[in-house]
Design a protein around this motif. Structure first.
Motif, PDB file in Angstrom:
ATOM      1  N   MET A   1     -20.670 -62.599  -3.846  1.00 25.24           N
ATOM      2  CA  MET A   1     -21.123 -62.969  -2.491  1.00 25.24           C
ATOM      3  C   MET A   1     -20.394 -62.150  -1.428  1.00 25.24           C
ATOM      4  N   LEU A   2     -19.057 -62.095  -1.586  1.00 17.60           N
ATOM      5  CA  LEU A   2     -18.243 -61.336  -0.631  1.00 17.60           C
ATOM      6  C   LEU A   2     -17.285 -60.433  -1.409  1.00 17.60           C
ATOM      7  N   ARG A   3     -17.267 -59.159  -1.028  1.00 21.30           N
ATOM      8  CA  ARG A   3     -16.417 -58.219  -1.749  1.00 21.30           C
ATOM      9  C   ARG A   3     -15.714 -57.292  -0.765  1.00 21.30           C
ATOM     10  N   LEU A   4     -14.414 -57.148  -0.940  1.00 23.17           N
ATOM     11  CA  LEU A   4     -13.663 -56.194  -0.136  1.00 23.17           C
ATOM     12  C   LEU A   4     -13.292 -55.028  -1.033  1.00 23.17           C
ATOM     13  N   GLU A   5     -13.505 -53.818  -0.528  1.00 29.60           N
ATOM     14  CA  GLU A   5     -13.195 -52.624  -1.310  1.00 29.60           C
ATOM     15  C   GLU A   5     -12.254 -51.716  -0.535  1.00 29.60           C
ATOM     16  N   ASN A   6     -11.033 -51.623  -1.034  1.00 30.19           N
ATOM     17  CA  ASN A   6     -10.039 -50.687  -0.486  1.00 30.19           C
ATOM     18  C   ASN A   6      -9.897 -50.807   1.026  1.00 30.19           C
ATOM     19  N   VAL A   7      -9.768 -52.037   1.497  1.00 29.58           N
ATOM     20  CA  VAL A   7      -9.698 -52.271   2.938  1.00 29.58           C
ATOM     21  C   VAL A   7      -8.274 -52.015   3.441  1.00 29.58           C
ATOM     22  N   VAL A   8      -8.189 -51.234   4.512  1.00 26.46           N
ATOM     23  CA  VAL A   8      -6.912 -50.892   5.129  1.00 26.46           C
ATOM     24  C   VAL A   8      -6.971 -51.236   6.616  1.00 26.46           C
ATOM     25  N   LYS A   9      -5.892 -51.882   7.113  1.00 31.91           N
ATOM     26  CA  LYS A   9      -5.771 -52.121   8.553  1.00 31.91           C
ATOM     27  C   LYS A   9      -4.306 -52.051   8.950  1.00 31.91           C
ATOM     28  N   SER A  10      -4.011 -51.156   9.892  1.00 30.56           N
ATOM     29  CA  SER A  10      -2.642 -51.025  10.390  1.00 30.56           C
ATOM     30  C   SER A  10      -2.584 -51.386  11.865  1.00 30.56           C
ATOM     31  N   PHE A  11      -1.444 -51.937  12.266  1.00 33.42           N
ATOM     32  CA  PHE A  11      -1.131 -52.138  13.686  1.00 33.42           C
ATOM     33  C   PHE A  11       0.087 -51.295  13.977  1.00 33.42           C
ATOM     34  N   GLY A  12      -0.083 -50.170  14.656  1.00 34.82           N
ATOM     35  CA  GLY A  12       1.060 -49.282  14.862  1.00 34.82           C
ATOM     36  C   GLY A  12       1.632 -48.907  13.510  1.00 34.82           C
ATOM     37  N   GLY A  13       2.909 -49.211  13.294  1.00 37.47           N
ATOM     38  CA  GLY A  13       3.543 -48.876  12.021  1.00 37.47           C
ATOM     39  C   GLY A  13       3.341 -49.921  10.936  1.00 37.47           C
ATOM     40  N   VAL A  14       2.807 -51.082  11.292  1.00 37.29           N
ATOM     41  CA  VAL A  14       2.690 -52.163  10.320  1.00 37.29           C
ATOM     42  C   VAL A  14       1.353 -52.083   9.578  1.00 37.29           C
ATOM     43  N   VAL A  15       1.440 -51.945   8.264  1.00 37.54           N
ATOM     44  CA  VAL A  15       0.215 -51.970   7.468  1.00 37.54           C
ATOM     45  C   VAL A  15      -0.050 -53.436   7.093  1.00 37.54           C
ATOM     46  N   ALA A  16      -0.925 -54.073   7.861  1.00 35.69           N
ATOM     47  CA  ALA A  16      -1.172 -55.506   7.655  1.00 35.69           C
ATOM     48  C   ALA A  16      -2.082 -55.741   6.459  1.00 35.69           C
ATOM     49  N   THR A  17      -2.953 -54.769   6.188  1.00 38.56           N
ATOM     50  CA  THR A  17      -3.867 -54.857   5.039  1.00 38.56           C
ATOM     51  C   THR A  17      -3.811 -53.513   4.333  1.00 38.56           C
ATOM     52  N   ASN A  18      -3.282 -53.527   3.110  1.00 42.33           N
ATOM     53  CA  ASN A  18      -2.932 -52.277   2.447  1.00 42.33           C
ATOM     54  C   ASN A  18      -3.791 -52.077   1.196  1.00 42.33           C
ATOM     55  N   ASP A  19      -4.935 -51.433   1.378  1.00 45.26           N
ATOM     56  CA  ASP A  19      -5.796 -51.093   0.248  1.00 45.26           C
ATOM     57  C   ASP A  19      -6.193 -52.343  -0.548  1.00 45.26           C
ATOM     58  N   VAL A  20      -6.718 -53.314   0.161  1.00 40.39           N
ATOM     59  CA  VAL A  20      -7.065 -54.598  -0.465  1.00 40.39           C
ATOM     60  C   VAL A  20      -8.486 -54.562  -1.035  1.00 40.39           C
ATOM     61  N   SER A  21      -8.596 -54.871  -2.317  1.00 38.75           N
ATOM     62  CA  SER A  21      -9.894 -55.053  -2.973  1.00 38.75           C
ATOM     63  C   SER A  21      -9.921 -56.458  -3.571  1.00 38.75           C
ATOM     64  N   LEU A  22     -10.896 -57.242  -3.142  1.00 45.97           N
ATOM     65  CA  LEU A  22     -10.993 -58.631  -3.603  1.00 45.97           C
ATOM     66  C   LEU A  22     -12.450 -58.985  -3.806  1.00 45.97           C
ATOM     67  N   ASN A  23     -12.684 -59.900  -4.731  1.00 44.84           N
ATOM     68  CA  ASN A  23     -14.045 -60.330  -5.031  1.00 44.84           C
ATOM     69  C   ASN A  23     -14.118 -61.853  -4.928  1.00 44.84           C
ATOM     70  N   PHE A  24     -15.083 -62.333  -4.154  1.00 45.70           N
ATOM     71  CA  PHE A  24     -15.292 -63.773  -4.029  1.00 45.70           C
ATOM     72  C   PHE A  24     -16.699 -64.100  -4.514  1.00 45.70           C
ATOM     73  N   PRO A  25     -16.822 -64.558  -5.775  1.00 48.64           N
ATOM     74  CA  PRO A  25     -18.153 -64.819  -6.335  1.00 48.64           C
ATOM     75  C   PRO A  25     -18.889 -65.939  -5.586  1.00 48.64           C
ATOM     76  N   THR A  26     -20.197 -65.940  -5.724  1.00 54.17           N
ATOM     77  CA  THR A  26     -21.041 -66.961  -5.100  1.00 54.17           C
ATOM     78  C   THR A  26     -20.593 -68.360  -5.513  1.00 54.17           C
ATOM     79  N   ASP A  27     -20.417 -69.219  -4.504  1.00 52.65           N
ATOM     80  CA  ASP A  27     -20.066 -70.630  -4.699  1.00 52.65           C
ATOM     81  C   ASP A  27     -18.681 -70.848  -5.318  1.00 52.65           C
ATOM     82  N   SER A  28     -17.821 -69.854  -5.211  1.00 54.57           N
ATOM     83  CA  SER A  28     -16.456 -70.029  -5.725  1.00 54.57           C
ATOM     84  C   SER A  28     -15.573 -70.685  -4.664  1.00 54.57           C
TER      85      SER A  28
END
Ligand code: ADP
Ligand code: MG
Length: 252
Positions: A1-28
Protein backbone atom coordinates in the motif's frame (compact mmCIF):
# COMPACT_ATOMS: atom_id res chain seq x y z
CA UNK A 1 0.00 0.00 0.00
CA UNK A 2 2.76 2.40 1.01
CA UNK A 3 6.41 2.04 0.08
CA UNK A 4 9.41 4.25 0.71
CA UNK A 5 12.44 3.77 -1.50
CA UNK A 6 15.81 5.24 -0.56
CA UNK A 7 14.27 8.36 0.95
CA UNK A 8 16.73 11.03 2.08
CA UNK A 9 16.00 14.29 3.92
CA UNK A 10 18.56 16.60 5.48
CA UNK A 11 18.19 19.79 7.49
CA UNK A 12 21.46 21.67 7.12
CA UNK A 13 24.02 19.21 8.47
CA UNK A 14 21.48 16.89 10.08
CA UNK A 15 20.46 13.87 8.04
CA UNK A 16 17.00 13.30 9.53
CA UNK A 17 16.10 10.57 7.02
CA UNK A 18 19.05 8.57 5.76
CA UNK A 19 18.32 6.33 2.79
CA UNK A 20 15.15 4.89 4.29
CA UNK A 21 13.37 2.06 2.47
CA UNK A 22 10.24 0.71 4.15
CA UNK A 23 7.23 -1.30 3.09
CA UNK A 24 3.78 -1.04 4.65
CA UNK A 25 1.53 -3.78 3.23
CA UNK A 26 -2.20 -3.24 2.72
CA UNK A 27 -4.16 -3.38 6.00
CA UNK A 28 -1.04 -3.91 8.11
CA UNK A 29 -0.50 -2.44 11.58
CA UNK A 30 3.05 -1.15 12.02
CA UNK A 31 4.90 0.79 14.67
CA UNK A 32 7.84 3.12 14.16
CA UNK A 33 10.08 3.42 17.19
CA UNK A 34 13.41 5.00 17.98
CA UNK A 35 15.00 7.51 20.33
CA UNK A 36 14.10 11.19 20.23
CA UNK A 37 15.56 12.78 17.13
CA UNK A 38 15.71 9.45 15.26
CA UNK A 39 13.63 10.90 12.43
CA UNK A 40 10.21 9.39 13.15
CA UNK A 41 8.15 12.57 12.80
CA UNK A 42 10.20 13.64 9.78
CA UNK A 43 9.25 10.35 8.15
CA UNK A 44 5.56 11.12 8.67
CA UNK A 45 6.04 14.67 7.35
CA UNK A 46 7.63 13.26 4.21
CA UNK A 47 4.78 10.79 3.69
CA UNK A 48 2.12 13.49 4.14
CA UNK A 49 3.85 15.96 1.82
CA UNK A 50 4.61 18.48 4.57
CA UNK A 51 8.27 17.89 3.72
CA UNK A 52 9.72 17.00 0.34
CA UNK A 53 12.55 14.44 0.26
CA UNK A 54 15.94 15.43 -1.15
CA UNK A 55 15.84 12.13 -3.05
CA UNK A 56 14.00 8.83 -3.11
CA UNK A 57 10.46 7.76 -3.89
CA UNK A 58 7.29 7.43 -1.81
CA UNK A 59 4.74 5.18 -3.47
CA UNK A 60 1.08 4.96 -2.50
CA UNK A 61 -0.38 1.92 -4.25
CA UNK A 62 2.46 2.21 -6.79
CA UNK A 63 1.89 5.91 -7.48
CA UNK A 64 4.78 8.21 -6.61
CA UNK A 65 3.37 10.96 -4.39
CA UNK A 66 6.61 12.91 -3.93
CA UNK A 67 6.02 16.57 -4.72
CA UNK A 68 2.24 16.45 -4.24
CA UNK A 69 0.77 19.04 -1.89
CA UNK A 70 -0.44 17.79 1.51
CA UNK A 71 -4.10 18.35 0.59
CA UNK A 72 -3.66 16.26 -2.54
CA UNK A 73 -2.05 13.48 -0.53
CA UNK A 74 -4.99 13.52 1.90
CA UNK A 75 -7.32 13.15 -1.09
CA UNK A 76 -5.23 10.19 -2.26
CA UNK A 77 -6.08 8.52 1.05
CA UNK A 78 -3.30 9.23 3.53
CA UNK A 79 -4.75 10.53 6.78
CA UNK A 80 -3.01 11.82 9.83
CA UNK A 81 -4.13 12.76 13.29
CA UNK A 82 -2.98 16.23 14.18
CA UNK A 83 -3.38 18.14 17.39
CA UNK A 84 -6.26 19.97 15.75
CA UNK A 85 -9.17 19.64 18.17
CA UNK A 86 -8.62 23.30 18.97
CA UNK A 87 -9.64 24.36 15.47
CA UNK A 88 -13.25 23.66 16.44
CA UNK A 89 -13.32 25.14 19.97
CA UNK A 90 -16.89 26.39 19.66
CA UNK A 91 -18.27 23.15 18.22
CA UNK A 92 -19.20 20.02 20.10
CA UNK A 93 -17.38 16.76 19.48
CA UNK A 94 -20.29 15.53 17.39
CA UNK A 95 -20.50 18.77 15.38
CA UNK A 96 -16.74 18.68 14.70
CA UNK A 97 -16.95 15.15 13.36
CA UNK A 98 -19.99 16.07 11.26
CA UNK A 99 -18.06 19.02 9.82
CA UNK A 100 -15.15 16.74 8.91
CA UNK A 101 -17.46 14.13 7.37
CA UNK A 102 -19.32 16.81 5.41
CA UNK A 103 -16.08 18.26 4.06
CA UNK A 104 -15.05 14.79 2.95
CA UNK A 105 -18.33 14.07 1.21
CA UNK A 106 -18.08 17.40 -0.61
CA UNK A 107 -14.44 16.77 -1.47
CA UNK A 108 -15.31 13.41 -3.01
CA UNK A 109 -18.29 14.55 -5.05
CA UNK A 110 -16.34 14.18 -8.26
CA UNK A 111 -15.54 10.59 -7.39
CA UNK A 112 -19.26 9.82 -7.52
CA UNK A 113 -19.74 6.11 -6.96
CA UNK A 114 -16.63 5.59 -4.86
CA UNK A 115 -18.46 6.87 -1.78
CA UNK A 116 -22.01 5.63 -1.26
CA UNK A 117 -24.37 8.35 -0.05
CA UNK A 118 -24.70 8.22 3.70
CA UNK A 119 -26.04 10.69 6.11
CA UNK A 120 -23.36 12.83 7.65
CA UNK A 121 -24.88 12.50 11.10
CA UNK A 122 -24.98 8.73 10.82
CA UNK A 123 -21.31 8.53 9.86
CA UNK A 124 -20.35 10.90 12.69
CA UNK A 125 -22.32 8.67 15.05
CA UNK A 126 -20.41 5.63 13.85
CA UNK A 127 -17.12 7.38 14.51
CA UNK A 128 -18.27 8.39 18.00
CA UNK A 129 -19.15 4.77 18.76
CA UNK A 130 -15.91 3.47 17.28
CA UNK A 131 -13.89 5.87 19.44
CA UNK A 132 -16.03 5.31 22.54
CA UNK A 133 -16.79 9.04 22.70
CA UNK A 134 -20.54 8.86 23.28
CA UNK A 135 -20.27 10.28 26.83
CA UNK A 136 -18.58 13.46 25.55
CA UNK A 137 -20.26 13.78 22.14
CA UNK A 138 -22.31 16.81 23.19
CA UNK A 139 -19.48 18.65 24.94
CA UNK A 140 -17.56 21.53 23.38
CA UNK A 141 -14.17 20.47 22.03
CA UNK A 142 -12.53 23.05 24.26
CA UNK A 143 -14.02 21.36 27.34
CA UNK A 144 -12.96 17.75 26.81
CA UNK A 145 -9.90 16.06 28.34
CA UNK A 146 -6.51 15.81 26.64
CA UNK A 147 -7.12 12.12 26.00
CA UNK A 148 -10.50 12.81 24.40
CA UNK A 149 -8.93 15.54 22.24
CA UNK A 150 -6.42 12.98 20.96
CA UNK A 151 -9.29 10.62 20.20
CA UNK A 152 -11.15 13.40 18.41
CA UNK A 153 -8.04 14.13 16.31
CA UNK A 154 -8.06 10.50 15.22
CA UNK A 155 -11.79 10.74 14.51
CA UNK A 156 -11.28 13.82 12.32
CA UNK A 157 -8.67 11.91 10.32
CA UNK A 158 -10.97 8.87 10.08
CA UNK A 159 -13.80 11.05 8.79
CA UNK A 160 -11.82 11.35 5.57
CA UNK A 161 -11.84 7.54 5.20
CA UNK A 162 -8.09 7.14 4.76
CA UNK A 163 -6.49 4.06 3.25
CA UNK A 164 -3.39 4.80 5.29
CA UNK A 165 -3.61 6.36 8.75
CA UNK A 166 -0.57 7.85 10.49
CA UNK A 167 -0.62 8.42 14.25
CA UNK A 168 2.33 10.27 15.77
CA UNK A 169 2.51 9.25 19.42
CA UNK A 170 -1.21 8.87 20.09
CA UNK A 171 -0.45 8.16 23.75
CA UNK A 172 1.78 11.20 24.34
CA UNK A 173 1.12 12.95 27.62
CA UNK A 174 -1.05 10.16 29.01
CA UNK A 175 -0.77 8.14 32.19
CA UNK A 176 -0.22 4.36 32.01
CA UNK A 177 -3.88 3.39 32.25
CA UNK A 178 -5.04 5.96 29.70
CA UNK A 179 -2.26 4.85 27.34
CA UNK A 180 -3.49 1.29 27.24
CA UNK A 181 -7.04 2.48 26.75
CA UNK A 182 -5.96 4.67 23.82
CA UNK A 183 -3.90 1.97 22.18
CA UNK A 184 -6.78 -0.49 22.63
CA UNK A 185 -8.96 1.94 20.71
CA UNK A 186 -6.31 2.28 17.99
CA UNK A 187 -6.10 -1.49 17.67
CA UNK A 188 -9.89 -1.80 17.54
CA UNK A 189 -10.34 0.81 14.85
CA UNK A 190 -7.64 -0.90 12.81
CA UNK A 191 -9.40 -4.26 13.20
CA UNK A 192 -12.79 -2.83 12.30
CA UNK A 193 -11.79 -0.23 9.76
CA UNK A 194 -9.56 -2.18 7.40
CA UNK A 195 -6.80 0.31 6.77
CA UNK A 196 -3.04 0.44 6.76
CA UNK A 197 -2.15 1.93 10.12
CA UNK A 198 1.26 3.22 11.17
CA UNK A 199 1.90 4.63 14.63
CA UNK A 200 4.86 6.15 16.41
CA UNK A 201 5.15 5.15 20.05
CA UNK A 202 7.77 5.38 22.77
CA UNK A 203 6.43 2.72 25.10
CA UNK A 204 8.04 -0.61 24.19
CA UNK A 205 5.47 -2.69 26.05
CA UNK A 206 2.72 -1.11 23.97
CA UNK A 207 4.59 -1.56 20.70
CA UNK A 208 5.43 -5.20 21.38
CA UNK A 209 1.85 -5.94 22.39
CA UNK A 210 0.04 -4.17 19.58
CA UNK A 211 2.09 -3.90 16.38
CA UNK A 212 2.37 -6.62 13.74
CA UNK A 213 5.59 -5.18 12.40
CA UNK A 214 8.04 -2.83 14.08
CA UNK A 215 10.52 -0.52 12.35
CA UNK A 216 13.34 0.79 14.52
CA UNK A 217 14.94 4.07 13.45
CA UNK A 218 18.22 5.42 14.70
CA UNK A 219 20.04 8.53 13.46
CA UNK A 220 17.61 8.67 10.54
CA UNK A 221 18.35 5.13 9.36
CA UNK A 222 16.36 1.92 9.65
CA UNK A 223 18.20 -0.15 12.26
CA UNK A 224 15.82 -3.11 12.20
CA UNK A 225 12.45 -4.29 10.94
CA UNK A 226 10.52 -7.27 12.27
CA UNK A 227 7.99 -8.76 14.64
CA UNK A 228 8.03 -8.07 18.36
CA UNK A 229 10.16 -11.18 18.92
CA UNK A 230 12.60 -10.22 16.16
CA UNK A 231 13.05 -6.76 17.62
CA UNK A 232 13.22 -7.90 21.25
CA UNK A 233 16.03 -10.31 20.39
CA UNK A 234 17.94 -8.16 17.92
CA UNK A 235 21.37 -7.50 19.50
CA UNK A 236 21.78 -4.18 17.69
CA UNK A 237 18.42 -2.95 18.92
CA UNK A 238 19.14 -4.08 22.46
CA UNK A 239 22.41 -2.23 22.40
CA UNK A 240 21.13 0.88 20.67
CA UNK A 241 17.77 1.29 22.27
CA UNK A 242 16.40 -1.24 24.70
CA UNK A 243 19.60 -1.41 26.70
CA UNK A 244 19.44 2.31 27.35
CA UNK A 245 17.77 3.20 30.60
CA UNK A 246 16.26 6.42 29.30
CA UNK A 247 15.93 5.92 25.55
CA UNK A 248 14.19 9.28 25.07
CA UNK A 249 17.38 11.04 26.07
CA UNK A 250 19.79 9.44 23.64
CA UNK A 251 21.08 12.35 21.54
CA UNK A 252 20.38 12.46 17.82
N1 ADP B 1 11.98 21.38 10.29
C1 ADP B 1 13.18 21.03 10.77
N2 ADP B 1 14.24 21.84 10.64
C2 ADP B 1 15.46 21.48 11.09
N3 ADP B 1 15.73 20.30 11.68
C3 ADP B 1 14.71 19.45 11.86
C4 ADP B 1 13.38 19.75 11.40
N4 ADP B 1 12.58 18.70 11.69
C5 ADP B 1 13.36 17.78 12.29
N5 ADP B 1 14.63 18.21 12.40
C6 ADP B 1 15.76 17.46 12.95
O1 ADP B 1 15.74 16.18 12.36
C7 ADP B 1 16.03 15.17 13.34
C8 ADP B 1 14.87 14.21 13.43
O2 ADP B 1 13.76 14.86 14.06
P1 ADP B 1 12.34 14.17 14.23
O3 ADP B 1 11.94 13.59 12.95
O4 ADP B 1 11.44 15.16 14.84
O5 ADP B 1 12.67 13.01 15.27
P2 ADP B 1 11.72 12.11 16.18
O6 ADP B 1 10.31 12.34 15.78
O7 ADP B 1 12.20 10.71 15.96
O8 ADP B 1 11.99 12.53 17.60
C9 ADP B 1 16.33 15.92 14.63
O9 ADP B 1 17.72 16.08 14.72
C10 ADP B 1 15.64 17.23 14.44
O10 ADP B 1 16.27 18.24 15.17
MG1 MG C 1 8.63 12.95 16.85
Amino acid sequence: MLRLENVVKSFGGVVATNDVSLNFPTDSLSAVIGPNGAGKTTLFNLITGHLVPDSGRILLADEDIVGMAPAGIVRKGIGRAFQVASIFPTLTVEQSLMAAVASHVHMSESLLTAFPPRSVRERAGELIDLLGMAPVARLLCSNISHGDQKLLDIGLALALEPRVLLLDEPTAGMGPEERWQMIGTVRRLWEQGRMTLIFIEHDMDIVFEVAETIHVLRYGSVLATGSADDIRNNPEVIEAYLGTETPEEVPA
